[in-house]
Each structure stands twice: as C-alpha cells, then as structure tokens.
Design a protein around this motif. Sequence first.
Motif, mmCIF file in Angstrom:
data_model
loop_
_atom_site.group_PDB
_atom_site.id
_atom_site.type_symbol
_atom_site.label_atom_id
_atom_site.label_comp_id
_atom_site.label_asym_id
_atom_site.label_seq_id
_atom_site.Cartn_x
_atom_site.Cartn_y
_atom_site.Cartn_z
ATOM 1 N N ARG A 51 -10.740 -2.420 -5.850
ATOM 2 C CA ARG A 51 -10.074 -2.149 -4.645
ATOM 3 C C ARG A 51 -10.515 -3.127 -3.496
ATOM 4 O O ARG A 51 -11.743 -3.451 -3.538
ATOM 5 N N ALA A 52 -9.703 -3.572 -2.711
ATOM 6 C CA ALA A 52 -9.868 -4.227 -1.432
ATOM 7 C C ALA A 52 -9.355 -3.261 -0.270
ATOM 8 O O ALA A 52 -8.392 -2.997 0.098
ATOM 9 N N ASN A 53 -10.291 -2.773 0.529
ATOM 10 C CA ASN A 53 -10.285 -1.924 1.789
ATOM 11 C C ASN A 53 -9.359 -0.679 1.208
ATOM 12 O O ASN A 53 -8.509 -0.110 1.971
ATOM 13 N N GLY A 54 -9.527 -0.202 0.099
ATOM 14 C CA GLY A 54 -8.967 0.986 -0.545
ATOM 15 C C GLY A 54 -7.654 0.626 -1.312
ATOM 16 O O GLY A 54 -7.248 1.630 -2.054
ATOM 17 N N ALA A 55 -7.229 -0.428 -1.118
ATOM 18 C CA ALA A 55 -5.828 -0.746 -1.845
ATOM 19 C C ALA A 55 -6.010 -1.311 -3.202
ATOM 20 O O ALA A 55 -6.947 -2.263 -3.402
ATOM 21 N N GLU A 56 -5.505 -0.629 -4.342
ATOM 22 C CA GLU A 56 -5.907 -1.138 -5.591
ATOM 23 C C GLU A 56 -5.278 -2.552 -5.976
ATOM 24 O O GLU A 56 -4.227 -3.017 -5.651
ATOM 25 N N LEU A 57 -6.313 -3.498 -6.522
ATOM 26 C CA LEU A 57 -5.719 -4.745 -6.789
ATOM 27 C C LEU A 57 -5.438 -5.148 -8.313
ATOM 28 O O LEU A 57 -4.259 -5.497 -8.509
ATOM 29 N N CYS A 58 -6.344 -4.389 -9.091
ATOM 30 C CA CYS A 58 -6.152 -4.538 -10.731
ATOM 31 C C CYS A 58 -7.079 -3.828 -11.314
ATOM 32 O O CYS A 58 -8.150 -3.376 -10.920
ATOM 33 N N ARG A 59 -6.878 -3.412 -12.708
ATOM 34 C CA ARG A 59 -7.879 -2.898 -13.541
ATOM 35 C C ARG A 59 -8.487 -4.070 -14.156
ATOM 36 O O ARG A 59 -7.862 -4.416 -15.069
ATOM 37 N N LEU A 60 -9.793 -4.210 -14.054
ATOM 38 C CA LEU A 60 -10.394 -5.426 -14.846
ATOM 39 C C LEU A 60 -10.984 -4.840 -16.118
ATOM 40 O O LEU A 60 -11.867 -4.077 -16.135
ATOM 41 N N SER A 61 -10.833 -5.663 -17.165
ATOM 42 C CA SER A 61 -11.393 -5.287 -18.665
ATOM 43 C C SER A 61 -12.508 -6.354 -18.931
ATOM 44 O O SER A 61 -12.734 -7.346 -18.202
ATOM 45 N N ASN A 62 -13.038 -6.047 -20.073
ATOM 46 C CA ASN A 62 -14.136 -6.947 -20.338
ATOM 47 C C ASN A 62 -13.336 -8.394 -20.798
ATOM 48 O O ASN A 62 -12.407 -8.374 -21.462
ATOM 49 N N SER A 76 -13.644 -5.004 2.248
ATOM 50 C CA SER A 76 -14.812 -4.375 1.498
ATOM 51 C C SER A 76 -14.164 -4.124 -0.084
ATOM 52 O O SER A 76 -13.105 -3.517 -0.152
ATOM 53 N N PHE A 77 -14.970 -4.521 -1.040
ATOM 54 C CA PHE A 77 -14.652 -4.481 -2.316
ATOM 55 C C PHE A 77 -15.039 -3.337 -3.124
ATOM 56 O O PHE A 77 -16.361 -2.981 -2.750
ATOM 57 N N THR A 78 -14.458 -2.337 -3.858
ATOM 58 C CA THR A 78 -15.040 -1.259 -4.267
ATOM 59 C C THR A 78 -14.284 -1.383 -5.972
ATOM 60 O O THR A 78 -13.328 -1.839 -6.034
ATOM 61 N N SER A 79 -15.240 -0.314 -6.938
ATOM 62 C CA SER A 79 -14.510 -0.353 -8.277
ATOM 63 C C SER A 79 -14.835 1.085 -8.532
ATOM 64 O O SER A 79 -15.855 1.728 -8.126
ATOM 65 N N VAL A 80 -14.215 1.521 -9.357
ATOM 66 C CA VAL A 80 -14.377 2.905 -10.375
ATOM 67 C C VAL A 80 -14.023 2.837 -11.560
ATOM 68 O O VAL A 80 -13.110 2.090 -11.746
ATOM 69 N N ALA A 81 -14.673 3.359 -12.620
ATOM 70 C CA ALA A 81 -14.473 3.156 -13.940
ATOM 71 C C ALA A 81 -13.051 3.667 -14.165
ATOM 72 O O ALA A 81 -12.740 4.895 -13.941
ATOM 73 N N GLY A 82 -12.295 3.098 -15.073
ATOM 74 C CA GLY A 82 -11.048 3.584 -15.630
ATOM 75 C C GLY A 82 -9.909 3.884 -14.279
ATOM 76 O O GLY A 82 -10.302 3.284 -13.385
ATOM 77 N N GLY A 83 -8.961 4.696 -14.554
ATOM 78 C CA GLY A 83 -8.084 5.044 -13.461
ATOM 79 C C GLY A 83 -8.668 6.214 -12.663
ATOM 80 O O GLY A 83 -7.873 6.943 -11.996
ATOM 81 N N LYS A 135 -9.847 -14.340 -20.555
ATOM 82 C CA LYS A 135 -8.471 -14.505 -20.352
ATOM 83 C C LYS A 135 -7.819 -13.788 -19.363
ATOM 84 O O LYS A 135 -8.427 -12.684 -18.339
ATOM 85 N N PRO A 136 -6.518 -13.857 -18.678
ATOM 86 C CA PRO A 136 -6.300 -13.231 -17.577
ATOM 87 C C PRO A 136 -5.929 -11.833 -17.844
ATOM 88 O O PRO A 136 -5.265 -11.561 -18.860
ATOM 89 N N ASP A 137 -6.258 -10.999 -16.969
ATOM 90 C CA ASP A 137 -6.080 -9.634 -17.139
ATOM 91 C C ASP A 137 -4.555 -9.309 -16.870
ATOM 92 O O ASP A 137 -3.830 -10.041 -16.117
ATOM 93 N N ASN A 138 -4.296 -8.221 -17.456
ATOM 94 C CA ASN A 138 -2.861 -7.804 -17.333
ATOM 95 C C ASN A 138 -2.766 -6.699 -16.260
ATOM 96 O O ASN A 138 -2.850 -5.666 -16.407
ATOM 97 N N CYS A 139 -2.680 -7.432 -15.162
ATOM 98 C CA CYS A 139 -2.333 -6.565 -13.934
ATOM 99 C C CYS A 139 -1.277 -6.051 -13.193
ATOM 100 O O CYS A 139 -0.729 -5.504 -12.319
ATOM 101 N N GLY A 140 0.000 -6.278 -14.414
ATOM 102 C CA GLY A 140 1.333 -6.140 -14.000
ATOM 103 C C GLY A 140 1.862 -7.015 -13.023
ATOM 104 O O GLY A 140 1.821 -8.176 -13.264
ATOM 105 N N ALA A 141 2.363 -6.611 -11.787
ATOM 106 C CA ALA A 141 2.847 -7.583 -10.908
ATOM 107 C C ALA A 141 1.801 -8.260 -10.250
ATOM 108 O O ALA A 141 0.606 -7.812 -10.340
ATOM 109 N N PRO A 142 1.903 -9.441 -9.725
ATOM 110 C CA PRO A 142 0.857 -10.121 -9.247
ATOM 111 C C PRO A 142 0.317 -9.435 -8.218
ATOM 112 O O PRO A 142 0.759 -8.848 -7.309
ATOM 113 N N ALA A 143 -1.306 -9.338 -8.328
ATOM 114 C CA ALA A 143 -2.084 -8.591 -7.096
ATOM 115 C C ALA A 143 -1.940 -9.416 -5.934
ATOM 116 O O ALA A 143 -2.869 -10.205 -5.941
ATOM 117 N N SER A 144 -1.317 -8.931 -5.136
ATOM 118 C CA SER A 144 -1.179 -9.641 -3.686
ATOM 119 C C SER A 144 -1.174 -8.384 -2.555
ATOM 120 O O SER A 144 -0.212 -7.783 -2.785
#
Length: 148
Positions: A51-62, A76-83, A135-144
């Motif tokens: 997340r960036a300032n609380g807004a979800e950007l993508c779910r980042l995989s290995n 401010s960038f943050t992250s949390v495991a899974g959804g 490889k590019p992660d599958n974020c659905g729509a472009p994360a912008s």
Amino acid sequence: MRYLLCGGLLLAAAGSSFAQGTVPAPKPDMATVVFYRPAMLAQAATNFTVRANGAELCRLSNKRFFVTTLKPGETSFTSVAGGLNLPDQDKFDLNLEAGKVYYIQGDVKTRLMTVKMVFTEVTESTYKKKNADLKPDNCGAPASTSGQ
C-alpha cells in the motif's frame, strides 16, 4: 519442422528478454516506483499487499515485480501478509520526486509468530541484476494511484 522449432525458440527468447531487464521510462509529472521481491524459500507461497498512503497498489508474490506511478511528495509504503485486513505495522517513507524512478526491494522476515515484508530502496543496477529472474506480478488493472 526444424524451421518451426527454431522460430518458436526465437519468439520465446524474444518474449522473455523483453519482459525481463526492462527499466520503465520516467513520466515528467509523476514518480515511477518499481517494487520487486527476489526469490526466497521462506514464505514463498505468501503474497503481501503493498500500500501507498493506505491505498492498495498490488499483492506482491515471490520472484515478481510491479511498476506503479504516484504523485510526487511524501509517501508511506506499508505491507501486510496476504489479503488480511490487519493494520500495517512497519512503514517505509520516501519523498518521491517527479520524473524519477525508484526501485524498492521487499524482503520477507519471519519472527516467532509473525511474517512481514521489509522494504529497502536499491539502485537501478541492483534491480537490473535481480530482475533477470523476476516476472511481472498479476495486479489486475494497472496499479496507478493518482488520487493521493
């Protein structure tokens, strides 16, 4: 048959080299941020919501990366495991400048009962070295996120 096989190999090689090792061109009025997660055995099956300032950007995989564009300014960038909808604990602050590209590596840290992703800003050359296996992660729509 031999020509089909050679042609298929050339196309496969061209496709993979295009997706890997590319560096995004910066946009003059926005900051470009590249997040990546290098290959790790620990928690390889766990993805992290970034997340960036609380807004979800993508779910980042290995062994994956994603690119996003953000408005310049303190972010401010943050992250949390899974959804999971847990409160983000660690944050990584960055003052983004328009027209620049930032490279952020996410490393998974496991402690007694918790798993978290720790962000580190790296150089373009470090990103290029590690991008060969990503490889590019599958974020659905472009994360912008433009509404920050």
